[in-house]
Design an enzyme around this catalytic site. Structure first.
Site, mmCIF file in Angstrom:
data_model
loop_
_atom_site.group_PDB
_atom_site.id
_atom_site.type_symbol
_atom_site.label_atom_id
_atom_site.label_comp_id
_atom_site.label_asym_id
_atom_site.label_seq_id
_atom_site.Cartn_x
_atom_site.Cartn_y
_atom_site.Cartn_z
ATOM 1 N N THR A 1 -1.989 79.494 72.076
ATOM 2 C CA THR A 1 -0.829 79.779 71.356
ATOM 3 C C THR A 1 -0.102 80.892 72.139
ATOM 4 O O THR A 1 -0.860 81.608 73.121
ATOM 5 C CB THR A 1 -1.498 80.616 70.032
ATOM 6 O OG1 THR A 1 -2.224 81.595 70.447
ATOM 7 C CG2 THR A 1 -2.107 79.795 69.208
ATOM 8 N N GLY A 2 0.876 81.236 71.853
ATOM 9 C CA GLY A 2 1.718 82.226 72.786
ATOM 10 C C GLY A 2 1.873 81.859 74.214
ATOM 11 O O GLY A 2 1.720 82.463 75.074
ATOM 12 N N ALA A 3 2.240 80.417 74.125
ATOM 13 C CA ALA A 3 2.154 79.748 75.438
ATOM 14 C C ALA A 3 3.291 79.970 76.403
ATOM 15 O O ALA A 3 3.018 79.676 77.503
ATOM 16 C CB ALA A 3 1.646 78.144 75.422
ATOM 17 N N SER B 1 4.720 82.556 77.459
ATOM 18 C CA SER B 1 5.032 83.775 78.058
ATOM 19 C C SER B 1 3.857 84.472 78.642
ATOM 20 O O SER B 1 2.687 84.213 78.071
ATOM 21 C CB SER B 1 5.550 84.897 77.618
ATOM 22 O OG SER B 1 5.111 85.894 76.775
ATOM 23 N N GLY B 2 3.661 85.417 79.720
ATOM 24 C CA GLY B 2 2.457 86.038 80.093
ATOM 25 C C GLY B 2 1.264 85.261 80.248
ATOM 26 O O GLY B 2 1.498 84.355 81.137
ATOM 27 N N TYR C 1 -3.444 98.266 66.270
ATOM 28 C CA TYR C 1 -3.640 97.267 67.383
ATOM 29 C C TYR C 1 -5.211 97.240 67.649
ATOM 30 O O TYR C 1 -5.932 96.091 67.842
ATOM 31 C CB TYR C 1 -3.047 97.625 68.558
ATOM 32 C CG TYR C 1 -3.069 96.720 69.705
ATOM 33 C CD1 TYR C 1 -2.589 95.369 69.769
ATOM 34 C CD2 TYR C 1 -3.849 96.927 70.840
ATOM 35 C CE1 TYR C 1 -2.667 94.265 70.810
ATOM 36 C CE2 TYR C 1 -4.090 96.070 72.070
ATOM 37 C CZ TYR C 1 -3.436 94.765 71.807
ATOM 38 O OH TYR C 1 -3.609 94.012 73.012
HETATM 39 N N1 NAP Z 1 -1.177 92.413 78.945
HETATM 40 C C1 NAP Z 1 -2.451 92.808 78.903
HETATM 41 O O1 NAP Z 1 -2.711 93.808 79.609
HETATM 42 C C2 NAP Z 1 -3.501 92.512 77.729
HETATM 43 C C3 NAP Z 1 -4.597 93.410 77.597
HETATM 44 C C4 NAP Z 1 -5.492 93.283 76.479
HETATM 45 C C5 NAP Z 1 -5.177 92.044 75.674
HETATM 46 N N2 NAP Z 1 -4.201 91.359 75.916
HETATM 47 C C6 NAP Z 1 -3.790 90.204 75.020
HETATM 48 O O2 NAP Z 1 -3.599 88.893 75.629
HETATM 49 C C7 NAP Z 1 -2.864 88.025 74.920
HETATM 50 C C8 NAP Z 1 -1.430 87.566 75.442
HETATM 51 O O3 NAP Z 1 -0.729 88.649 75.651
HETATM 52 P P1 NAP Z 1 0.246 88.761 76.981
HETATM 53 O O4 NAP Z 1 -0.222 89.960 77.382
HETATM 54 O O5 NAP Z 1 0.371 87.321 77.649
HETATM 55 O O6 NAP Z 1 1.750 89.228 76.359
HETATM 56 P P2 NAP Z 1 3.161 88.444 76.007
HETATM 57 O O7 NAP Z 1 3.425 88.181 77.293
HETATM 58 O O8 NAP Z 1 4.011 89.211 75.110
HETATM 59 O O9 NAP Z 1 2.723 87.182 75.172
HETATM 60 C C9 NAP Z 1 2.357 86.948 74.051
HETATM 61 C C10 NAP Z 1 2.792 85.723 73.256
HETATM 62 O O10 NAP Z 1 2.490 85.727 71.659
HETATM 63 C C11 NAP Z 1 3.515 85.148 71.056
HETATM 64 N N3 NAP Z 1 3.746 85.615 69.801
HETATM 65 C C12 NAP Z 1 3.867 86.776 69.319
HETATM 66 N N4 NAP Z 1 3.808 86.930 68.110
HETATM 67 C C13 NAP Z 1 3.880 85.550 67.683
HETATM 68 C C14 NAP Z 1 3.878 85.026 66.237
HETATM 69 N N5 NAP Z 1 4.088 85.519 65.251
HETATM 70 N N6 NAP Z 1 3.656 83.638 66.369
HETATM 71 C C15 NAP Z 1 3.459 82.905 67.894
HETATM 72 N N7 NAP Z 1 3.590 83.452 68.750
HETATM 73 C C16 NAP Z 1 3.659 84.851 68.900
HETATM 74 C C17 NAP Z 1 4.797 85.696 72.027
HETATM 75 O O11 NAP Z 1 5.992 85.217 71.691
HETATM 76 P P3 NAP Z 1 7.253 85.783 71.781
HETATM 77 O O12 NAP Z 1 7.882 86.158 73.031
HETATM 78 O O13 NAP Z 1 8.237 84.812 71.042
HETATM 79 O O14 NAP Z 1 7.244 87.132 70.910
HETATM 80 C C18 NAP Z 1 4.269 85.620 73.236
HETATM 81 O O15 NAP Z 1 4.460 84.151 73.784
HETATM 82 C C19 NAP Z 1 -2.557 88.955 73.347
HETATM 83 O O16 NAP Z 1 -3.411 88.475 72.417
HETATM 84 C C20 NAP Z 1 -2.805 90.371 73.841
HETATM 85 O O17 NAP Z 1 -3.236 91.331 72.887
HETATM 86 C C21 NAP Z 1 -3.163 91.494 76.897
#
Ligand code: NAP
Length: 301
Positions: A22-24, A26-27, A182
């Site tokens: 899921t959320g595939a 980006s990031g 959060y």
């Molecule tokens: N980055 C960090 O430092 C960090 C640290 C701890 C934990 N995490 C966890 O890692 C995970 C991935 O985050 P990331 O850092 O890669 O952030 P990201 O680049 O913002 O990726 C998050 C993804 O989730 C999708 N998303 C958000 N709301 C959604 C919804 N309602 N339905 C379906 N998809 C949805 C976003 O889509 P859109 O772009 O369309 O919104 C995006 O593709 C998250 O669960 C986050 O809490 C990240």
């Protein structure tokens, strides 16, 4: 130098294995998808924006570093984890079209959103990060062998309070504490990983903290909040990881051979890590599971 997700899959052959991310697009989700495809796995990508998902699929096909067969990538359907109807439709598509999910990676997430609710009336961060993923995981559970839940060390912030079920549908704009919400959602991810393992003995279910990683997750953080975070956590900011490094733990736990994972554990830096006391409370994990089950019941079939 920290290992990347691509280092983790080097020499791995995941041909025939099916992953759902899921959320595939980006990031961390994007790197996870790339690494899995590179190792010849089949990947179902689950994003909420059809155009971004199609562009991501196109970019993967054009990427000379990752060669894969068309059947390995399924970007045909979208999911909005903030809508239980959308989750149900997506999950039922997967259930009908795939015999087995080797690993479901509950990666999507939002952080520090302004006060608001999902379509079904849950506080945004809890609704998307926890309840939407619960429903997806529940509908697919009989076909799933392994679940990976993206949590965060953020679950220890604000004194790591226990899960508060009563606040899930309450959003008082004046008193809304987005960092606390959060924290609660990322705590919820660990608790659900543990409880799914208890409820379904055939499953291996773990949670992950990826580290502090440069992604789009910070989109809702104001300049002042970023500055304050940098002043309070200078080392963390200096050691910020790339998405390729950050995705290493989730790719490792998603691809380790059977029997090599600690069921229910919380992982960080590619090893078992210590979660907060509130994340070890199995009474709370059961209550959260029951709560999610109840509020999503109408969408489970
Ligand atoms: N980055 C960090 O430092 C960090 C640290 C701890 C934990 N995490 C966890 O890692 C995970 C991935 O985050 P990331 O850092 O890669 O952030 P990201 O680049 O913002 O990726 C998050 C993804 O989730 C999708 N998303 C958000 N709301 C959604 C919804 N309602 N339905 C379906 N998809 C949805 C976003 O889509 P859109 O772009 O369309 O919104 C995006 O593709 C998250 O669960 C986050 O809490 C990240």
């Amino acid at each position: 130098m920290k290992r990347t997700a691509f280092d983790i899959v080097e020499n791995q052959n995941l041909q025939g294995k099916v992953y759902l991310v899921t959320g595939a697009y980006s990031g961390l989700g994007a790197v996870t998808t790339q690494a899995l495809l590179k190792a010849k796995a089949t990947v179902i990508v689950a994003g909420r924006n059809a155009q971004l998902q199609a562009e991501f699929a196109k970019s993967l096909k054009e990427n000379p570093e990752i060669s894969f067969d068309d059947q390995q990538l399924d970007a045909s359907h979208i999911i909005d984890l903030g809508s239980l109807e959308s989750v149900k439709n997506f999950a039922n598509y997967v259930k009908t079209n795939y015999d087995q999910i080797d690993c479901l990676i509950n990666n999507a997430g939002v952080m520090y959103t302004p006060p608001g609710k999902t379509k079904d009336g849950f506080e945004t961060q809890m609704g998307i990060n926890v309840i939407g993923h619960f429903l997806l995981s529940k509908i697919l559970v009989e076909k799933t062998k392994r679940q990976v839940w993206l949590s965060s060390k953020g679950h220890t912030r604000q004194g790591a309070p226990r899960i508060d079920l009563k606040s899930i549908t309450k959003v008082d704009e004046a008193a809304y504490d987005t960092q606390l919400r959060y924290q609660q959602s990322k705590l919820g991810n660990i608790l659900l990983a543990k409880q799914f393992e208890v409820e379904y003995p055939h499953l291996v279910s773990v949670s992950v903290h990826p580290g502090v990683v440069k992604t789009n997750l910070v989109r809702n953080i104001t300049f002042t909040q970023k500055l304050l975070f940098a002043l309070l956590n200078p080392l963390m900011v200096m050691n910020m990881q790339t998405p390729e490094q950050g995705a290493s733990t989730q790719v490792m736990v998603a691809t380790l051979p059977e029997g090599q994972l600690i069921n229910g554990a919380y992982y960080a830096d590619c090893k078992v890590a210590k979660e907060a006391e509130s994340a070890k409370n199995m009474e709370d994990s059961q209550k959260l599971f029951e709560y999610c089950n109840e509020v999503t019941k109408a969408f489970q079939s």
